[in-house]
Design a protein around this motif. Sequence first.
Motif, PDB file in Angstrom:
ATOM      1  N   PRO A 148      30.709 -20.551   6.029  1.00 45.59           N
ATOM      2  CA  PRO A 148      29.463 -19.888   6.435  1.00 45.59           C
ATOM      3  C   PRO A 148      28.217 -20.766   6.315  1.00 45.59           C
ATOM      4  CG  PRO A 148      30.812 -18.378   5.170  1.00 45.59           C
ATOM      5  CD  PRO A 148      31.449 -19.727   5.042  1.00 45.59           C
ATOM      6  N   PHE A 149      28.304 -21.911   5.599  1.00 42.70           N
ATOM      7  CA  PHE A 149      27.205 -22.867   5.561  1.00 42.70           C
ATOM      8  C   PHE A 149      27.227 -23.798   6.768  1.00 42.70           C
ATOM      9  CE2 PHE A 149      27.740 -21.671   1.184  1.00 42.70           C
ATOM     10  CZ  PHE A 149      26.500 -21.775   0.593  1.00 42.70           C
ATOM     11  N   GLN A 150      28.384 -23.934   7.408  1.00 43.89           N
ATOM     12  CA  GLN A 150      28.582 -24.978   8.410  1.00 43.89           C
ATOM     13  C   GLN A 150      29.495 -24.512   9.537  1.00 43.89           C
ATOM     14  OE1 GLN A 150      29.760 -27.368   5.172  1.00 43.89           O
ATOM     15  NE2 GLN A 150      31.947 -27.048   5.442  1.00 43.89           N
ATOM     16  N   PRO A 151      29.111 -23.430  10.236  1.00 46.03           N
ATOM     17  CA  PRO A 151      29.986 -22.900  11.284  1.00 46.03           C
ATOM     18  C   PRO A 151      30.226 -23.913  12.397  1.00 46.03           C
ATOM     19  CG  PRO A 151      27.797 -21.912  11.395  1.00 46.03           C
ATOM     20  CD  PRO A 151      27.862 -22.673  10.128  1.00 46.03           C
ATOM     21  N   MET A 152      31.489 -23.996  12.803  1.00 45.70           N
ATOM     22  CA  MET A 152      31.925 -24.873  13.888  1.00 45.70           C
ATOM     23  C   MET A 152      32.699 -24.027  14.884  1.00 45.70           C
ATOM     24  SD  MET A 152      31.031 -27.963  12.535  1.00 45.70           S
ATOM     25  CE  MET A 152      32.027 -29.269  13.242  1.00 45.70           C
ATOM     26  N   THR A 153      33.047 -24.609  16.018  1.00 42.74           N
ATOM     27  CA  THR A 153      33.814 -23.846  16.996  1.00 42.74           C
ATOM     28  C   THR A 153      35.220 -23.539  16.511  1.00 42.74           C
ATOM     29  OG1 THR A 153      34.433 -25.904  18.111  1.00 42.74           O
ATOM     30  CG2 THR A 153      32.531 -24.686  18.992  1.00 42.74           C
TER      31      THR A 153
END
Length: 304
Positions: A148-153
């Motif tokens: 949740p700090f670093q959402p990616m695809t």
Amino acid sequence: FAVNTGFMPSTRGGQKMGLLTQAQKDKFWHDGVLVVEDAVSARQLAALRAEFQNWVEESQNHDCDYGETLDGRARFDLQPGHSPTTPGLRRVQSPEEVSPIYEDVMRNARTVDYCAELLGSNIRFHHGKVNSKLPGSATAVKWHQDFPFQPMTNDDMITCLLFLDDVTLENGPLEVIPTSHKGPLYPHWHNGIFTGAIDERIIEPQRDKIVKCTGSAGAVCLMHVNLLHGSAPNLSDEPRTLYITTYYAEDAIELSPNHLPSRFTHALVRGEATGRVRCSPYAMQLPAVPKGTSFFAQQEGADM
């Protein structure tokens, strides 16, 4: 979770092969976490420790957070109570930007090969930091997930916690709930503030599942970014310092600003660029971009 690989890897095409056994790979994907001993050489470990000690000594000349990262925040985070006689350097943001040995380990340690064996041959670097808990430090990390700090695809991402000191049951080890990476992504927002922590009521019924990840200096804890984790204060007489790096599958694309941007963000550290993107089905509220230096203060809602 501590496992020693116990054999020398073979190489093929210049890349190390077979660093992890199939049992280790299966354990990582089942539990969401795996500790592997001897992730760096003795030379690398000694150099990393010496560099961090240099930073601790340098911090004695400062009375507040100092240095500057790519986004203008302080690089060196000092804990409350820091003084010249009792230095309290608790975090270094993006150390690979200012240290050749940290950059070398970020790119070339066996840790990166472990991630390539688990995620696929094409791997990019996301961010790095050093977290240190000094003896008697009250600093604790509340329960959270990293994704949740670093959402990616897609969520093929691994957080690698390299132990620069022996990590024991007493000096604030990482605490995890195995298999929780297969569960939901929990809210990290509270009362309109992105605190970077989940509601403690989520943890209460799962406390009997908590495992503490310990190991010798030079070991690495590989953790899936969806795994629930935290850590307690350091109650020992020994420090607990970690070099933490995050790597991700090359076919993932960032969906929000990086919380620890550096000139090495998205560097291809294994394999090749494919020009493809892969998407996983999930939903979450986007994180807030941090304004202050300290992640620890963020978890208290103090720097947002």
